[in-house]
Motif scaffolding. Structure first.
Motif, PDB file in Angstrom:
ATOM      1  N   GLY A  32       0.788  -1.223   0.000  1.00  0.00           N
ATOM      2  CA  GLY A  32       0.000   0.000   0.000  1.00  0.00           C
ATOM      3  C   GLY A  32       0.825   1.281   0.000  1.00  0.00           C
ATOM      4  N   VAL A  33       2.161   1.142  -0.072  1.00  0.00           N
ATOM      5  CA  VAL A  33       3.033   2.318  -0.096  1.00  0.00           C
ATOM      6  C   VAL A  33       3.630   2.485  -1.493  1.00  0.00           C
ATOM      7  N   GLU A  34       3.620   3.714  -1.956  1.00  0.00           N
ATOM      8  CA  GLU A  34       4.138   4.040  -3.284  1.00  0.00           C
ATOM      9  C   GLU A  34       5.317   5.011  -3.121  1.00  0.00           C
ATOM     10  N   PRO A  35       6.549   4.487  -3.128  1.00  0.00           N
ATOM     11  CA  PRO A  35       7.704   5.378  -2.966  1.00  0.00           C
ATOM     12  C   PRO A  35       8.153   5.965  -4.306  1.00  0.00           C
ATOM     13  N   LYS A  36       8.734   7.153  -4.258  1.00  0.00           N
ATOM     14  CA  LYS A  36       9.241   7.778  -5.476  1.00  0.00           C
ATOM     15  C   LYS A  36      10.528   8.523  -5.172  1.00  0.00           C
ATOM     16  N   LEU A  37      11.519   8.349  -6.060  1.00  0.00           N
ATOM     17  CA  LEU A  37      12.795   9.040  -5.912  1.00  0.00           C
ATOM     18  C   LEU A  37      12.763  10.394  -6.597  1.00  0.00           C
ATOM     19  N   TRP A  38      13.326  11.386  -5.937  1.00  0.00           N
ATOM     20  CA  TRP A  38      13.449  12.735  -6.489  1.00  0.00           C
ATOM     21  C   TRP A  38      14.831  13.290  -6.161  1.00  0.00           C
ATOM     22  N   GLN A  39      15.391  14.077  -7.073  1.00  0.00           N
ATOM     23  CA  GLN A  39      16.607  14.826  -6.787  1.00  0.00           C
ATOM     24  C   GLN A  39      16.255  16.302  -6.604  1.00  0.00           C
ATOM     25  N   VAL A  40      17.028  16.997  -5.783  1.00  0.00           N
ATOM     26  CA  VAL A  40      16.852  18.448  -5.687  1.00  0.00           C
ATOM     27  C   VAL A  40      17.738  19.086  -6.760  1.00  0.00           C
ATOM     28  N   PRO A  41      17.444  20.316  -7.157  1.00  0.00           N
ATOM     29  CA  PRO A  41      18.220  20.963  -8.220  1.00  0.00           C
ATOM     30  C   PRO A  41      19.692  21.173  -7.840  1.00  0.00           C
ATOM     31  N   GLU A  42      20.539  21.068  -8.823  1.00  0.00           N
ATOM     32  CA  GLU A  42      21.967  21.362  -8.649  1.00  0.00           C
ATOM     33  C   GLU A  42      22.147  22.879  -8.645  1.00  0.00           C
ATOM     34  N   THR A  43      23.049  23.359  -7.818  1.00  0.00           N
ATOM     35  CA  THR A  43      23.313  24.800  -7.765  1.00  0.00           C
ATOM     36  C   THR A  43      24.671  25.157  -8.361  1.00  0.00           C
ATOM     37  N   LEU A  44      25.501  24.155  -8.617  1.00  0.00           N
ATOM     38  CA  LEU A  44      26.817  24.403  -9.195  1.00  0.00           C
ATOM     39  C   LEU A  44      26.774  24.288 -10.716  1.00  0.00           C
ATOM     40  N   SER A  45      27.644  25.017 -11.375  1.00  0.00           N
ATOM     41  CA  SER A  45      27.696  24.980 -12.845  1.00  0.00           C
ATOM     42  C   SER A  45      28.367  23.689 -13.309  1.00  0.00           C
ATOM     43  N   GLU A  46      28.128  23.342 -14.572  1.00  0.00           N
ATOM     44  CA  GLU A  46      28.749  22.140 -15.142  1.00  0.00           C
ATOM     45  C   GLU A  46      30.270  22.271 -15.101  1.00  0.00           C
ATOM     46  N   ASP A  47      30.762  23.489 -15.286  1.00  0.00           N
ATOM     47  CA  ASP A  47      32.197  23.727 -15.276  1.00  0.00           C
ATOM     48  C   ASP A  47      32.796  23.386 -13.905  1.00  0.00           C
ATOM     49  N   VAL A  48      32.145  23.870 -12.852  1.00  0.00           N
ATOM     50  CA  VAL A  48      32.628  23.608 -11.493  1.00  0.00           C
ATOM     51  C   VAL A  48      32.511  22.119 -11.165  1.00  0.00           C
ATOM     52  N   LEU A  49      31.385  21.508 -11.543  1.00  0.00           N
ATOM     53  CA  LEU A  49      31.204  20.075 -11.283  1.00  0.00           C
ATOM     54  C   LEU A  49      32.271  19.253 -11.997  1.00  0.00           C
ATOM     55  N   GLY A  50      32.636  19.690 -13.203  1.00  0.00           N
ATOM     56  CA  GLY A  50      33.679  19.004 -13.956  1.00  0.00           C
ATOM     57  C   GLY A  50      35.014  19.072 -13.241  1.00  0.00           C
ATOM     58  N   LYS A  51      35.328  20.241 -12.689  1.00  0.00           N
ATOM     59  CA  LYS A  51      36.588  20.411 -11.960  1.00  0.00           C
ATOM     60  C   LYS A  51      36.601  19.586 -10.680  1.00  0.00           C
ATOM     61  N   MET A  52      35.406  19.302 -10.154  1.00  0.00           N
ATOM     62  CA  MET A  52      35.305  18.486  -8.939  1.00  0.00           C
ATOM     63  C   MET A  52      35.203  16.997  -9.268  1.00  0.00           C
ATOM     64  N   SER A  53      35.305  16.678 -10.556  1.00  0.00           N
ATOM     65  CA  SER A  53      35.231  15.284 -11.040  1.00  0.00           C
ATOM     66  C   SER A  53      33.924  14.598 -10.654  1.00  0.00           C
ATOM     67  N   ALA A  54      32.840  15.373 -10.613  1.00  0.00           N
ATOM     68  CA  ALA A  54      31.529  14.803 -10.294  1.00  0.00           C
ATOM     69  C   ALA A  54      30.963  14.109 -11.531  1.00  0.00           C
ATOM     70  N   PRO A  55      30.456  12.893 -11.378  1.00  0.00           N
ATOM     71  CA  PRO A  55      29.877  12.186 -12.525  1.00  0.00           C
ATOM     72  C   PRO A  55      28.562  12.828 -12.953  1.00  0.00           C
ATOM     73  N   PRO A  56      28.088  12.524 -14.168  1.00  0.00           N
ATOM     74  CA  PRO A  56      26.807  13.078 -14.629  1.00  0.00           C
ATOM     75  C   PRO A  56      25.673  12.636 -13.711  1.00  0.00           C
ATOM     76  N   LYS A  57      24.658  13.464 -13.574  1.00  0.00           N
ATOM     77  CA  LYS A  57      23.499  13.133 -12.746  1.00  0.00           C
ATOM     78  C   LYS A  57      22.687  12.020 -13.412  1.00  0.00           C
ATOM     79  N   SER A  58      22.000  11.243 -12.608  1.00  0.00           N
ATOM     80  CA  SER A  58      21.127  10.189 -13.123  1.00  0.00           C
ATOM     81  C   SER A  58      19.854  10.823 -13.680  1.00  0.00           C
ATOM     82  N   ASP A  59      18.976   9.978 -14.218  1.00  0.00           N
ATOM     83  CA  ASP A  59      17.732  10.498 -14.815  1.00  0.00           C
ATOM     84  C   ASP A  59      16.579  10.575 -13.815  1.00  0.00           C
ATOM     85  N   VAL A  60      16.887  10.478 -12.517  1.00  0.00           N
ATOM     86  CA  VAL A  60      15.854  10.656 -11.487  1.00  0.00           C
ATOM     87  C   VAL A  60      15.321  12.087 -11.614  1.00  0.00           C
ATOM     88  N   PRO A  61      13.992  12.273 -11.624  1.00  0.00           N
ATOM     89  CA  PRO A  61      13.424  13.613 -11.829  1.00  0.00           C
ATOM     90  C   PRO A  61      13.804  14.623 -10.750  1.00  0.00           C
TER      91      PRO A  61
END
Length: 203
Positions: A32-61
């Motif tokens: 009777g429980v319906e769980p759902k995954l959500w991500q919160v918005p990223e606040t860092l730019s792609e450039d900064v994330l790249g410098k931090m070696s962060a992998p691409p985000k998943s397709d979770v909404p």
């Protein structure tokens, strides 16, 4: 009608996301429980994330603040930054002012899970300081306490988590959540989903 449990998280390197996936499985195990995954918005730019070696985000909404109103319960997850929730998650919570004014989330249960870089990095301070966010919204904080049983007393293996909620150690980023940490995450999902279902039934 199904009890909706939203697992809302921020994950830069994937450690919190792995816990979130296991928490979803635990919540889904409750009828009777319906769980759902959500991500919160990223606040860092792609450039900064790249410098931090962060992998691409998943397709979770990506969730918007107003979508929180649709849920019956929550499990919030984030990595630690200096013993507190990461700024990305804090920015999302800061954007929930409209829900706060109307106290739309008041009375809804919420749990917390997290990742830290080291054993002294905030496995207790992070959820402890995050509780303020729940309090102002009138949400009901649901810790797991020691309901995970013997796993809470493991001393031979490195294990994240605490009575506040499931957790993992990321170390330098190469360490992934252990089997025991994932079991605790599954337990947290099941435990909070059960409570959310009971509360909805009595509302």
């Amino acid at each position: 009608m199904a009890t909706k449990v939203y697992i809302v998280y921020y994950s830069m390197y994937g450690h919190v996301e792995k816990l979130a996936e296991e928490i979803k499985k635990g919540a889904a195990s409750v009828e009777g429980v319906e769980p759902k995954l959500w991500q919160v918005p990223e606040t860092l730019s792609e450039d900064v994330l790249g410098k931090m070696s962060a992998p691409p985000k998943s397709d979770v909404p990506i969730i918007t603040p107003n979508e929180l109103a649709e849920a019956d319960g929550f499990i919030f997850g984030f990595p630690t930054r200096f013993g507190m929730m990461a700024a990305q998650f804090k920015a999302f919570m800061d954007a929930t002012g409209g829900l706060w004014r109307s106290q739309t989330l008041a009375g809804k249960p919420a749990g917390i899970f997290y990742s830290t870089g080291s054993q002294g990095g905030g496995q207790e301070t992070t959820p402890l300081t995050a509780i303020t966010q729940l309090v102002h919204h009138g949400m009901i904080f649901v810790p797991i306490g020691y309901t995970f049983g013997a796993g809470m007393f493991e001393m031979e293996k490195v294990k994240g988590g605490s009575p506040y909620g499931a957790g993992t150690f990321a170390g330098d980023g190469s360490r992934q959540p252990s089997e025991l940490e994932l079991e605790q995450a599954f337990h947290q999902g099941k435990y909070i989903a059960t409570i959310a279902k009971k509360l909805k039934a009595t509302a």
